[in-house]
Design a protein around this motif. Structure first.
Motif, PDB file in Angstrom:
ATOM      1  N   TRP A 168     -22.633 -14.412 -20.117  1.00 31.29           N
ATOM      2  CA  TRP A 168     -23.231 -15.076 -18.963  1.00 31.29           C
ATOM      3  C   TRP A 168     -22.138 -16.085 -18.335  1.00 31.29           C
ATOM      4  O   TRP A 168     -21.913 -16.387 -17.332  1.00 31.29           O
ATOM      5  CB  TRP A 168     -24.437 -15.554 -19.267  1.00 31.29           C
ATOM      6  CG  TRP A 168     -24.581 -16.935 -20.018  1.00 31.29           C
ATOM      7  CD1 TRP A 168     -24.627 -17.069 -21.247  1.00 31.29           C
ATOM      8  CD2 TRP A 168     -24.535 -18.465 -19.598  1.00 31.29           C
ATOM      9  NE1 TRP A 168     -24.808 -18.442 -21.698  1.00 31.29           N
ATOM     10  CE2 TRP A 168     -24.680 -19.257 -20.733  1.00 31.29           C
ATOM     11  CE3 TRP A 168     -24.465 -18.887 -18.339  1.00 31.29           C
ATOM     12  CZ2 TRP A 168     -24.576 -20.519 -20.381  1.00 31.29           C
ATOM     13  CZ3 TRP A 168     -24.287 -20.294 -18.075  1.00 31.29           C
ATOM     14  CH2 TRP A 168     -24.241 -20.884 -19.246  1.00 31.29           C
ATOM     15  N   LYS A 169     -21.354 -16.590 -19.446  1.00 30.21           N
ATOM     16  CA  LYS A 169     -20.006 -17.715 -19.107  1.00 30.21           C
ATOM     17  C   LYS A 169     -19.247 -16.831 -18.262  1.00 30.21           C
ATOM     18  O   LYS A 169     -18.550 -17.667 -17.329  1.00 30.21           O
ATOM     19  CB  LYS A 169     -19.826 -18.513 -20.299  1.00 30.21           C
ATOM     20  CG  LYS A 169     -20.811 -19.230 -20.751  1.00 30.21           C
ATOM     21  CD  LYS A 169     -20.456 -19.856 -21.973  1.00 30.21           C
ATOM     22  CE  LYS A 169     -21.732 -20.785 -22.774  1.00 30.21           C
ATOM     23  NZ  LYS A 169     -21.368 -21.187 -24.007  1.00 30.21           N
ATOM     24  N   VAL A 226     -20.518 -15.986 -14.876  1.00 27.46           N
ATOM     25  CA  VAL A 226     -20.388 -17.175 -13.641  1.00 27.46           C
ATOM     26  C   VAL A 226     -18.894 -17.179 -13.319  1.00 27.46           C
ATOM     27  O   VAL A 226     -18.736 -17.449 -12.042  1.00 27.46           O
ATOM     28  CB  VAL A 226     -20.875 -18.467 -14.524  1.00 27.46           C
ATOM     29  CG1 VAL A 226     -20.567 -19.718 -13.715  1.00 27.46           C
ATOM     30  CG2 VAL A 226     -22.322 -18.425 -14.812  1.00 27.46           C
ATOM     31  N   HIS A 260     -14.410 -21.778 -14.240  1.00 23.61           N
ATOM     32  CA  HIS A 260     -15.369 -22.641 -14.497  1.00 23.61           C
ATOM     33  C   HIS A 260     -14.847 -22.925 -15.988  1.00 23.61           C
ATOM     34  O   HIS A 260     -15.530 -22.321 -16.969  1.00 23.61           O
ATOM     35  CB  HIS A 260     -16.820 -21.925 -14.958  1.00 23.61           C
ATOM     36  CG  HIS A 260     -17.640 -22.307 -13.663  1.00 23.61           C
ATOM     37  ND1 HIS A 260     -17.317 -21.837 -12.262  1.00 23.61           N
ATOM     38  CD2 HIS A 260     -18.933 -22.806 -13.401  1.00 23.61           C
ATOM     39  CE1 HIS A 260     -18.046 -21.947 -11.332  1.00 23.61           C
ATOM     40  NE2 HIS A 260     -19.087 -22.886 -12.035  1.00 23.61           N
ATOM     41  N   LEU A 292     -17.207 -24.377 -18.642  1.00 25.85           N
ATOM     42  CA  LEU A 292     -18.107 -23.562 -19.078  1.00 25.85           C
ATOM     43  C   LEU A 292     -17.433 -22.508 -20.088  1.00 25.85           C
ATOM     44  O   LEU A 292     -17.957 -22.297 -21.043  1.00 25.85           O
ATOM     45  CB  LEU A 292     -18.778 -22.719 -18.090  1.00 25.85           C
ATOM     46  CG  LEU A 292     -19.888 -21.918 -18.242  1.00 25.85           C
ATOM     47  CD1 LEU A 292     -20.996 -22.550 -18.726  1.00 25.85           C
ATOM     48  CD2 LEU A 292     -20.276 -20.813 -16.892  1.00 25.85           C
ATOM     49  N   HIS A 349     -27.117 -23.055  -9.120  1.00 28.08           N
ATOM     50  CA  HIS A 349     -26.896 -21.896  -9.708  1.00 28.08           C
ATOM     51  C   HIS A 349     -28.307 -21.062  -9.656  1.00 28.08           C
ATOM     52  O   HIS A 349     -29.259 -21.593  -9.662  1.00 28.08           O
ATOM     53  CB  HIS A 349     -26.432 -22.100 -11.237  1.00 28.08           C
ATOM     54  CG  HIS A 349     -26.025 -20.730 -11.565  1.00 28.08           C
ATOM     55  ND1 HIS A 349     -24.995 -20.257 -11.580  1.00 28.08           N
ATOM     56  CD2 HIS A 349     -26.823 -19.715 -12.792  1.00 28.08           C
ATOM     57  CE1 HIS A 349     -24.865 -19.225 -12.382  1.00 28.08           C
ATOM     58  NE2 HIS A 349     -25.841 -18.931 -12.895  1.00 28.08           N
ATOM     59  N   ARG A 372     -31.287 -21.425 -20.345  1.00 23.22           N
ATOM     60  CA  ARG A 372     -29.909 -20.890 -20.034  1.00 23.22           C
ATOM     61  C   ARG A 372     -30.087 -19.311 -20.100  1.00 23.22           C
ATOM     62  O   ARG A 372     -31.366 -18.827 -20.547  1.00 23.22           O
ATOM     63  CB  ARG A 372     -29.010 -21.101 -21.043  1.00 23.22           C
ATOM     64  CG  ARG A 372     -28.768 -22.568 -21.180  1.00 23.22           C
ATOM     65  CD  ARG A 372     -27.760 -23.109 -22.049  1.00 23.22           C
ATOM     66  NE  ARG A 372     -27.084 -22.251 -23.094  1.00 23.22           N
ATOM     67  CZ  ARG A 372     -26.077 -22.367 -23.715  1.00 23.22           C
ATOM     68  NH1 ARG A 372     -25.349 -23.580 -23.624  1.00 23.22           N
ATOM     69  NH2 ARG A 372     -25.454 -21.638 -24.774  1.00 23.22           N
ATOM     70  N   VAL A 390     -24.114 -25.343 -16.191  1.00 22.98           N
ATOM     71  CA  VAL A 390     -23.253 -24.462 -16.017  1.00 22.98           C
ATOM     72  C   VAL A 390     -21.731 -25.085 -15.785  1.00 22.98           C
ATOM     73  O   VAL A 390     -20.802 -24.595 -15.362  1.00 22.98           O
ATOM     74  CB  VAL A 390     -23.457 -23.778 -14.662  1.00 22.98           C
ATOM     75  CG1 VAL A 390     -24.561 -22.748 -14.685  1.00 22.98           C
ATOM     76  CG2 VAL A 390     -23.528 -24.771 -13.438  1.00 22.98           C
TER      77      VAL A 390
END
Length: 535
Positions: free
Chosen positions: A311-312, A315, A322, A325, A471, A493, A518
């Motif tokens: 998921w990181k 993003v 990011h 993150l 987000h 999360r 995030v």
């Protein structure tokens, strides 16, 4: 934007590919093999409740059809039963499955996935990085250059990715060794896993006095005999003798009929990579860590790596750099695995040292049994899913924060929730889609149609707060949650770890918590990424 390159097509690499695809991120999996796995009945994995649920959610196929959920757990010392556990729903049962069956299910799910390309017979031999992406070179019949946004090494203990990035991999070699056999037979107990320490019959050849039996589907069992330290050769003849002695001991003196399917020697190493991130390159699974002593299973942690990282990366892929993150992947996951390795290293001398005063301490054998049970069943420091208590993604002190039974950073409890379309689903079913989850605890809503309460009370205000978050987030409603009062709001999360619990609708607190989860303000992240790329 270029796809994510995944090096390695084992369970962790394939899981990561599926998890990214579910979040609309394209990827290329570099598989040095032919695209299928050799069936090995003695090469199995045990999945805990959370990792089995992760695979089931990604593949859309309940793994219970392909593996065996244990009906119970029994531990014995000599002739005495030390502990019995029945998995009746209150205690989640581990899932035991052959590794080639697991990877087969993952490959089948990926076969129709438009966002994933699996390049077989593609062995990595070079990586080049720039500020805008990463390039990988493979050799072999289909050797070529691959361009990606990020690269993740899921290529096992001898990871080429780790070596090319010059990342050290310190630790201990041959912490434990086990002789392994998979056979079809009938044991005195049905579908129960057994840990038998110091069995009362004579054992031929080198033995450390411990044998484990774990059921698989269709009457198949995997048996593991702990071997003493050293490099004693386990010959086929010795292993056959060991099988007959063990089965006869359990059956009361006569060896029952059995069909031997596969054998092997399993050696456990404990290692931890110094770094799990080198700019746009990441490590996951056995490339980043090796563990597995005292009944623990390293694949669980590898699958949790994939769940945390997916998921990181999604993003960053969809919304730009990011860095905080992405950095949090190493901070969170490495700390959890390091704690697991420390716990195992501290317990090993106690459990495997043998002799001395420990043998005469009253109750010591029960304490040893409890530690081993933790490892095998996924409890305690040896086996339970880790919590990200000191995560850099944790929000600061929030005025409306309220305690629930799940501490911030720990995995949430799977409860029934009402989705935005009014359907009842499990909370875990909504994970892994890239969105944050906002869960309102509202007793009584389960007996009313959604249209009667969606516009009543605090719901309109909460829905407006969720829409305004920095987000994407999904609003869910649960009748209850362990330790939560009515009108508690949980922020979860995408990988199922709790960010915070708030008392009531507090838009400012909810926004701050979501922003922290995030990696901070998106604008600041983008500026930091641009600044880093200019140096």
């Amino acid at each position: 934007m270029d796809p994510v390159i995944i090096v390695g097509a084992g369970p962790v690499g394939l899981t990561l590919a599926l998890a990214l695809a579910r979040q609309e991120v394209p990827c290329v999996v570099l598989d040095e093999g032919p695209g299928k796995d050799e069936p090995r009945a003695a090469r199995t994995v045990v999945l805990r409740e959370d990792t089995a649920a992760l695979i089931g959610r990604l593949t859309g196929v309940p793994l219970s059809r392909a593996g065996a959920h244990w009906a119970g757990w029994r531990s014995m010392r000599r002739k005495q039963v030390m502990r019995e556990i029945v998995f009746d729903g209150t205690e989640p049962a581990p899932l035991h499955i052959a590794q080639h069956v697991l990877t087969g299910a993952l490959r089948a799910a990926l076969s129709g996935e438009r966002l994933v390309k699996i390049a077989v017979e593609s062995r990595l031999d070079g990586i080049e990085q720039e500020s805008s992406g990463v390039t990988a070179h493979t050799r072999g019949p289909k050797g070529t250059w691959w361009r990606g946004s990020y690269l993740v090494g899921c290529d096992g203990p001898r990871s080429t990715v780790r070596k090319l990035q010059d990342i050290r991999f310190p630790g201990r070699t041959a912490v434990e060794r086990h002789a392994v056999a998979a056979l079809r037979t009938e044991l005195p107990w049905h579908d129960e896993a057994l840990l038998h320490r110091l069995p009362p019959w004579r054992m031929s050849g080198p033995s450390a006095g411990e044998v484990t039996a774990r059921p698989l589907p269709d009457g198949v069992w995997r048996l593991d005999w702990l071997l003493p330290p050293g490099k004693d050769l386990v010959t086929p003849e010795l292993l056959l003798t060991r099988i007959r002695e063990t089965l006869a001991g359990w059956a009361g003196g006569t060896t029952p009929p059995y069909d031997l399917l596969d054998t092997g020697v399993h050696t456990v190493h404990h290692r931890l990579a110094r770094r799990w991130r080198a700019d746009r390159v990441f490590l996951a699974g056995d490339a980043a860590h090796l563990l597995g002593a005292l009944g623990t299973h390293g694949l669980d942690e590898g699958l949790r790596d994939a769940d945390n990282l997916a998921w990181k990366l999604a993003v960053a892929w969809h919304h730009g750099p990011h860095e905080a993150l992405l950095d949090s992947y190493q901070t969170e996951r490495r700390a959890v695995v390091a704690a697991r390795l420390r716990a195992a290293d501290q317990a090993l001398p106690l459990l495997r040292g043998g002799g001395g005063l420990r043998s005469y301490v009253p109750g010591s054998s029960r304490g040893h049994d409890a530690l081993l049970t933790d490892g095998h069943l996924g409890h305690g420091q040896l086996g339970a899913p880790g919590a990200y208590a000191d995560s850099p993604l944790a929000p600061g002190r929030l005025e409306g924060e309220t305690p629930v039974d799940t501490p911030p950073g720990a995995p949430v409890t799977d409860v029934r929730v009402t989705a935005e379309d009014g359907t009842f689903v499990r909370l875990r079913d909504r994970l892994g889609r890239g969105a944050l989850l906002v869960v309102l605890i509202a007793p009584g809503t389960g007996v009313w149609e959604r249209k009667h309460w969606v516009s009543a009370g605090i719901m309109p205000r909460l829905a407006a707060a969720v829409t305004a978050l920095p987000h994407p987030a999904e609003l869910l409603v649960a009748e209850s949650y362990p330790g939560a009062a009515a009108h508690t709001v949980l922020l979860v999360r995408p990988d199922g770890h709790l960010v915070t619990a708030l008392s009531g609708v507090r838009p400012e607190d909810l926004y701050a918590a979501a922003e922290a989860a995030v990696g901070g303000p998106v604008k600041a992240q983008a500026e930091a990424g641009a600044s880093a790329g200019s140096h």
